[in-house]
Design a protein around this motif. Structure first.
Motif, PDB file in Angstrom:
ATOM      1  N   TYR A 388       6.403   7.371  57.686  1.00  0.00           N
ATOM      2  CA  TYR A 388       5.972   8.701  58.149  1.00  0.00           C
ATOM      3  C   TYR A 388       4.457   8.737  58.330  1.00  0.00           C
ATOM      4  CZ  TYR A 388       5.893  13.854  58.330  1.00  0.00           C
ATOM      5  OH  TYR A 388       5.724  15.163  58.705  1.00  0.00           O
ATOM      6  N   VAL A 389       3.753   8.148  57.357  1.00  0.00           N
ATOM      7  CA  VAL A 389       2.286   8.138  57.427  1.00  0.00           C
ATOM      8  C   VAL A 389       1.827   7.274  58.596  1.00  0.00           C
ATOM      9  CG1 VAL A 389       0.179   7.399  56.226  1.00  0.00           C
ATOM     10  CG2 VAL A 389       1.963   8.640  54.976  1.00  0.00           C
ATOM     11  N   ARG A 390       2.506   6.136  58.785  1.00  0.00           N
ATOM     12  CA  ARG A 390       2.152   5.247  59.908  1.00  0.00           C
ATOM     13  C   ARG A 390       2.361   5.936  61.245  1.00  0.00           C
ATOM     14  NH1 ARG A 390       4.848   0.358  57.854  1.00  0.00           N
ATOM     15  NH2 ARG A 390       3.273  -0.590  56.521  1.00  0.00           N
ATOM     16  N   SER A 391       3.340   6.834  61.296  1.00  0.00           N
ATOM     17  CA  SER A 391       3.611   7.526  62.564  1.00  0.00           C
ATOM     18  C   SER A 391       2.555   8.592  62.844  1.00  0.00           C
ATOM     19  CB  SER A 391       5.004   8.149  62.525  1.00  0.00           C
ATOM     20  OG  SER A 391       4.966   9.372  61.807  1.00  0.00           O
ATOM     21  N   GLY A 392       1.565   8.740  61.934  1.00  0.00           N
ATOM     22  CA  GLY A 392       0.427   9.608  62.248  1.00  0.00           C
ATOM     23  C   GLY A 392       0.452  10.958  61.563  1.00  0.00           C
ATOM     24  N   HIS A 393       1.356  11.147  60.571  1.00  0.00           N
ATOM     25  CA  HIS A 393       1.408  12.415  59.849  1.00  0.00           C
ATOM     26  C   HIS A 393       1.179  12.192  58.366  1.00  0.00           C
ATOM     27  CE1 HIS A 393       3.466  13.453  63.580  1.00  0.00           C
ATOM     28  NE2 HIS A 393       3.067  14.696  63.346  1.00  0.00           N
ATOM     29  N   SER A 394       0.563  13.156  57.745  1.00  0.00           N
ATOM     30  CA  SER A 394       0.350  13.013  56.318  1.00  0.00           C
ATOM     31  C   SER A 394      -0.041  14.358  55.721  1.00  0.00           C
ATOM     32  CB  SER A 394      -0.756  11.978  56.067  1.00  0.00           C
ATOM     33  OG  SER A 394      -0.757  11.585  54.719  1.00  0.00           O
ATOM     34  N   TYR A 395       0.080  14.463  54.409  1.00  0.00           N
ATOM     35  CA  TYR A 395      -0.460  15.632  53.693  1.00  0.00           C
ATOM     36  C   TYR A 395      -1.763  15.223  53.020  1.00  0.00           C
ATOM     37  CZ  TYR A 395       3.695  18.645  54.072  1.00  0.00           C
ATOM     38  OH  TYR A 395       4.703  19.456  54.535  1.00  0.00           O
ATOM     39  N   TYR A 396      -2.791  16.027  53.183  1.00  0.00           N
ATOM     40  CA  TYR A 396      -4.082  15.788  52.524  1.00  0.00           C
ATOM     41  C   TYR A 396      -4.322  16.852  51.463  1.00  0.00           C
ATOM     42  CZ  TYR A 396      -5.552  12.535  56.251  1.00  0.00           C
ATOM     43  OH  TYR A 396      -5.667  11.499  57.127  1.00  0.00           O
ATOM     44  N   THR A 397      -4.959  16.469  50.378  1.00  0.00           N
ATOM     45  CA  THR A 397      -5.337  17.428  49.347  1.00  0.00           C
ATOM     46  C   THR A 397      -6.464  18.330  49.853  1.00  0.00           C
ATOM     47  OG1 THR A 397      -4.690  16.046  47.502  1.00  0.00           O
ATOM     48  CG2 THR A 397      -6.407  17.675  47.064  1.00  0.00           C
ATOM     49  N   VAL A 398      -6.308  19.633  49.646  1.00  0.00           N
ATOM     50  CA  VAL A 398      -7.363  20.585  49.995  1.00  0.00           C
ATOM     51  C   VAL A 398      -8.167  20.953  48.755  1.00  0.00           C
ATOM     52  CG1 VAL A 398      -7.858  22.894  50.862  1.00  0.00           C
ATOM     53  CG2 VAL A 398      -6.026  21.521  51.893  1.00  0.00           C
ATOM     54  N   GLU A 399      -7.451  21.358  47.704  1.00  0.00           N
ATOM     55  CA  GLU A 399      -8.171  21.684  46.471  1.00  0.00           C
ATOM     56  C   GLU A 399      -7.224  21.604  45.285  1.00  0.00           C
ATOM     57  OE1 GLU A 399      -9.666  25.736  46.272  1.00  0.00           O
ATOM     58  OE2 GLU A 399      -8.115  26.450  47.664  1.00  0.00           O
ATOM     59  N   SER A 400      -7.822  21.585  44.112  1.00  0.00           N
ATOM     60  CA  SER A 400      -7.011  21.481  42.897  1.00  0.00           C
ATOM     61  C   SER A 400      -7.763  22.087  41.727  1.00  0.00           C
ATOM     62  CB  SER A 400      -6.686  20.021  42.609  1.00  0.00           C
ATOM     63  OG  SER A 400      -7.878  19.293  42.389  1.00  0.00           O
ATOM     64  N   HIS A 401      -7.019  22.494  40.736  1.00  0.00           N
ATOM     65  CA  HIS A 401      -7.590  23.045  39.503  1.00  0.00           C
ATOM     66  C   HIS A 401      -6.905  22.342  38.332  1.00  0.00           C
ATOM     67  CE1 HIS A 401      -7.586  26.177  36.187  1.00  0.00           C
ATOM     68  NE2 HIS A 401      -8.876  26.006  36.422  1.00  0.00           N
ATOM     69  N   VAL A 402      -7.700  21.752  37.463  1.00  0.00           N
ATOM     70  CA  VAL A 402      -7.159  20.990  36.327  1.00  0.00           C
ATOM     71  C   VAL A 402      -7.603  21.658  35.035  1.00  0.00           C
ATOM     72  CG1 VAL A 402      -7.115  18.759  35.157  1.00  0.00           C
ATOM     73  CG2 VAL A 402      -7.399  18.843  37.627  1.00  0.00           C
ATOM     74  N   ARG A 403      -6.683  21.795  34.104  1.00  0.00           N
ATOM     75  CA  ARG A 403      -7.060  22.173  32.735  1.00  0.00           C
ATOM     76  C   ARG A 403      -6.710  21.017  31.798  1.00  0.00           C
ATOM     77  NH1 ARG A 403      -4.170  27.107  30.634  1.00  0.00           N
ATOM     78  NH2 ARG A 403      -2.403  25.969  31.522  1.00  0.00           N
ATOM     79  N   LEU A 404      -7.613  20.683  30.908  1.00  0.00           N
ATOM     80  CA  LEU A 404      -7.336  19.656  29.897  1.00  0.00           C
ATOM     81  C   LEU A 404      -7.098  20.380  28.573  1.00  0.00           C
ATOM     82  CD1 LEU A 404     -10.005  16.913  30.734  1.00  0.00           C
ATOM     83  CD2 LEU A 404      -7.793  17.370  31.770  1.00  0.00           C
ATOM     84  N   LEU A 405      -5.897  20.219  28.044  1.00  0.00           N
ATOM     85  CA  LEU A 405      -5.510  21.011  26.872  1.00  0.00           C
ATOM     86  C   LEU A 405      -5.415  20.174  25.607  1.00  0.00           C
ATOM     87  CD1 LEU A 405      -2.744  22.975  28.787  1.00  0.00           C
ATOM     88  CD2 LEU A 405      -5.065  23.756  28.284  1.00  0.00           C
ATOM     89  N   ALA A 406      -5.030  18.918  25.747  1.00  0.00           N
ATOM     90  CA  ALA A 406      -4.949  18.027  24.575  1.00  0.00           C
ATOM     91  C   ALA A 406      -5.151  16.613  25.085  1.00  0.00           C
ATOM     92  CB  ALA A 406      -3.596  18.172  23.874  1.00  0.00           C
ATOM     93  N   GLU A 407      -5.457  15.707  24.160  1.00  0.00           N
ATOM     94  CA  GLU A 407      -5.864  14.367  24.586  1.00  0.00           C
ATOM     95  C   GLU A 407      -4.711  13.368  24.652  1.00  0.00           C
ATOM     96  OE1 GLU A 407      -8.496  14.078  21.445  1.00  0.00           O
ATOM     97  OE2 GLU A 407      -9.831  15.538  22.393  1.00  0.00           O
ATOM     98  N   ALA A 408      -4.734  12.576  25.708  1.00  0.00           N
ATOM     99  CA  ALA A 408      -3.809  11.442  25.778  1.00  0.00           C
ATOM    100  C   ALA A 408      -4.543  10.221  25.236  1.00  0.00           C
ATOM    101  CB  ALA A 408      -3.391  11.197  27.220  1.00  0.00           C
ATOM    102  N   ARG A 409      -3.817   9.371  24.536  1.00  0.00           N
ATOM    103  CA  ARG A 409      -4.406   8.174  23.944  1.00  0.00           C
ATOM    104  C   ARG A 409      -3.720   6.918  24.446  1.00  0.00           C
ATOM    105  NH1 ARG A 409      -7.669   9.301  19.446  1.00  0.00           N
ATOM    106  NH2 ARG A 409      -7.871  11.546  19.183  1.00  0.00           N
TER     107      ARG A 409
END
Lengths: 495, 495
Positions: A388-409
């Motif tokens: 699908y991407v090769r055929s010239g179509h794709s989704y691009y990220t516009v914006e995002s919001h991240v919250r970090l609530l606890a830690e991954a180790r």
């Protein structure tokens, strides 16, 4: 690709066990025959290493694991198997006899590989009734991570069998390099043998200690050889004139008596003791298990770096990893054909060492990476794949919001769930949550807006109908879910 | 660390030029003497490669570049230099005479390193009046990226000089490995020589072609050797019993006639032609410059992966990189002692290949990485450095909002500006912008909330007074700036 449907491992030590782990993780039911009393314990250790490494190596969808069982007899183990891998100790008589037993009990069409690092396949296949399907498949430790198997046929092995083996190995993430002619120790161990003898002389003559020698390797040509081999590297040293120029410049140095060519070093008690003492000083502060973990984490990091190499096309072992992942995506069952009104579970991954910062926590941008990988899985699910991407179509990220609530180790198993919020399909609006698997602790949330674009026209356009159809079903199914608390939240907003 | 204040490079080819690039990028004024008519052109190519690679390798603050100039004579080049690096062609008579000239013209205390890959320092220093400060400093190509220099003293070299050289090399991102005794070709090239001869036999005897041989290396032990050397790797193969067990198992294989030990391969015209043809088939579709770029990008990716290794503490060449960056942070001028009411310029970096996705764009989470690195620079600026974090205090990310506005591509030079929004200092609230340097295009914005915590007490506490003081000055200075349009924005909000 022709998958291996049933595998048998005769001999289940560090090498045989790691072959078994590769088969099982690729979805192949595998039987092991190894009469050693410690075989099952050792196998469970190797399997744990392999699973940890795979969890870090890739977030592509591994198939449901194959079953792993221990057989009471060699005959039982090989029955019905289409790939049988022999990894018993390195003694010609023993291997010949074991291979003859395998041959007699196995399907005559089953492929039989030997893990020998030095013996000639013609010698090994001498007592077999169907020697044409027997070959050397020589892997490198750790077998569950390093992709190479040297494929070497004996006098009676057919070329078609080697080609078939190569295709099958790709389905378990390995690459078979077919060697033209059989010689003892093949290619890799011949090179290593020459290198090893020279190294022993350097230690014996006190030119340097083992730690210095190891550092000389890993701070220089070791780095080069992780990505290009000897000849490609030297081609560059020749400059524009290439290999001919390089050879004319450096060929003559061959006649210098630099290496200890004509002597064979005697690994006598003194030398063994010297090396053992130096090696203890160099590496003794860490146990073998710890060194193995560090090695595996480094290999994962290197292969991931190489997967991103050549501007995202992948290079060397990283290109092999990318090809294996493409195979996994292609053969993964297409779930969510019937969207339910539950959040989607999109990603399972274990935190690799390279994601950890000096505080011992997962680095901030790796949270975004998890969500980006989950978005990739979501897009695959609605039909936005490589074609699908090769055929010239794709989704691009516009914006995002991240919250970090606890830690991954380090080593934490993580998963991501996603809820689709109302949108017109030209945009995709998602709310994702990252959890620690062991206790379902919510670690982070991610609100994400994607826009569908025509990469040819460089503007936003609606997705093609098939993608739009799948997406709409998902959005409608999720419409009944309650809106997530943190959706629509801005940075610093009081909750 | 004792910095090199002035450097001279006698001979400015691929090796000498790359030494010069290392010196200049570490802030050292450098003079080159090389009468070759192409020397200046070649140097500018090497310098461009080195600058591109450094831009990708680290976002730590490189010092202001040293000046680079070409001298009309050797005497002029070495005058006042405290490190002189000789990299003329590999002929004993030539090198001896050049080193004698350097010796006569240089400050008697200046260090003199030779880049020879095989000649003995005792032979090289024979005609010098001050031989005690002359040694071999043998680097590996590409010298601007690979950190190793083998340090080898001759009969008259003092140990103190070698130790001094080691300390000075660390200030240009290299590590000097001191070799106990001088032998021709030292350690690295002795190992490579043995390996190379064996490789030539394998090609000559048609066991495999150059591409297969290269793949055998880079899919197996090449990956291992980028991070652990020969002995540490084999120690693991011995299992719990370590090196003694490994040697008792594999020592006997040394007596097998596997390698072509007693023959020296003749690189005759036929063999040269065979290798050249195979090498063209393997690598000829790419030019040397392209291969160099790919190699450098891979090396950068591998070293960055290793820098994150061992759970963020760094491993192998990655640990060396981390140490070099710590040195750069420590010696960087502490700017912003007098905060101005302008947004801060925090980060300059070039987009490396491993940041690019299959669309040819920078991957989403690498934008976050740029902003996270910029936040790290901001924290360093207000005194939140390694010592502060070790004392149990740190700022953690709470949440962030990213907008992607335009695409960054491979090799783009990027910079980040930051504005501090009003906050109490226990929280830091920033708004950052990522620009393409070539045309100041705004690529992305980032709103970010950090919270100060006591890692011992696991709770948020105010920062220590010195940090709070610096931070408040910045926040006050920025209070006059207009609020950024996109601050306080949530995902999907109409603008």
């Amino acid at each position: 690709m022709a998958k291996i449907s049933k595998a048998a491992c005769i001999g289940g030590g560090v090498i045989g066990g790691a072959w078994a782990a590769r088969f099982v993780l690729a979805g192949t039911d595998t039987r092991i025959f190894d009469p050693h009393p410690e075989a099952q314990r050792l196998m469970s250790e190797v399997m744990a290493n392999a699973e940890r490494a795979y969890g870090m190596l890739t977030s592509a969808p591994l198939p449901v694991k194959g079953t792993l069982s221990f057989s009471e007899s060699l005959e039982e183990a090989v029955r019905g198997a289409d790939w049988i891998q022999e990894s018993v100790p390195e003694k010609l008589d023993l291997k010949r006899s074991v291979l003859a037993q395998i041959d007699a009990a196995a399907d005559p069409k089953a492929l039989i590989g030997s893990s020998t690092s030095g013996l000639m396949p013609t010698d090994l296949q001498r007592d077999m009734r169907h020697p044409e399907r027997m070959f050397v498949a020589h892997p490198y430790n750790p077998v569950y991570l390093l992709p190479l198997a040297e494929l070497v046929g004996g006098k009676n092995t057919t070329r078609a069998v080697l080609e078939d083996a190569k295709v099958k190995l790709a389905t378990i993430g390995m690459t078979g390099m077919i060697i033209n002619k059989e010689i003892e120790a093949f290619v890799g161990d011949r090179l290593l043998e020459a290198f090893w003898r020279e190294a022993l002389w350097l230690i014996k003559d006190d030119i340097c200690d083992t730690e210095t020698l190891d550092n000389v390797i890993r701070y220089s040509f070791g780095l080069r050889w992780a990505q290009m081999g000897l000849f490609e590297t030297y081609r560059m040293a020749g400059g524009g004139a290439g290999m001919r120029d390089f050879l004319s410049k450096y060929g003559p140095s061959l006649s210098r008596p630099w290496t200890k060519l004509t002597d064979v070093v005697d690994p006598d008690a003194d030398l063994v003791e010297k090396i053992a003492v130096q090696s203890d000083a160099q590496s003794g502060q860490r146990g073998i298990r710890e060194l193995e973990r560090i090695r595996d984490q480094n290999l994962v990091g290197i292969m991931q770096a190489l997967k991103a190499g050549d501007e995202g096309r992948g290079w060397g072992a990283g290109k092999l990893l990318a090809e294996f992942e493409a195979h996994l995506w292609k053969t993964a069952p297409k779930h969510q054909a019937n969207p339910s009104n539950e959040a989607l579970k999109l990603l399972e991954v274990k935190v690799p060492a390279v994601w950890i910062d000096y505080n011992g926590h997962m680095t901030e941008y790796r949270y975004t990476q998890c969500f980006a990988d989950a978005s990739e899985a979501l897009l695959q699910m609605i039909g936005v794949d490589t074609d699908y991407v090769r055929s010239g179509h794709s989704y691009y990220t516009v914006e995002s919001h991240v919250r970090l609530l606890a830690e991954a180790r380090l080593g934490d198993a993580l998963y991501v769930t996603a809820q689709l919020l109302p949108s017109d399909g030209k945009k995709i609006h998602t709310f994702m949550s990252l959890y620690r698997a062991s206790d379902d602790t919510l670690l982070s949330t991610y609100e994400h807006l994607l826009l569908h674009v025509s990469s040819k026209e460089s503007r936003s356009v609606p997705p093609l109908p098939e993608v739009m159809g799948k997406l709409k079903l998902l959005i409608e199914a999720h419409a009944v879910l309650p809106a997530p608390d943190a959706a629509g939240r801005s940075v610093g907003q009081r909750s």
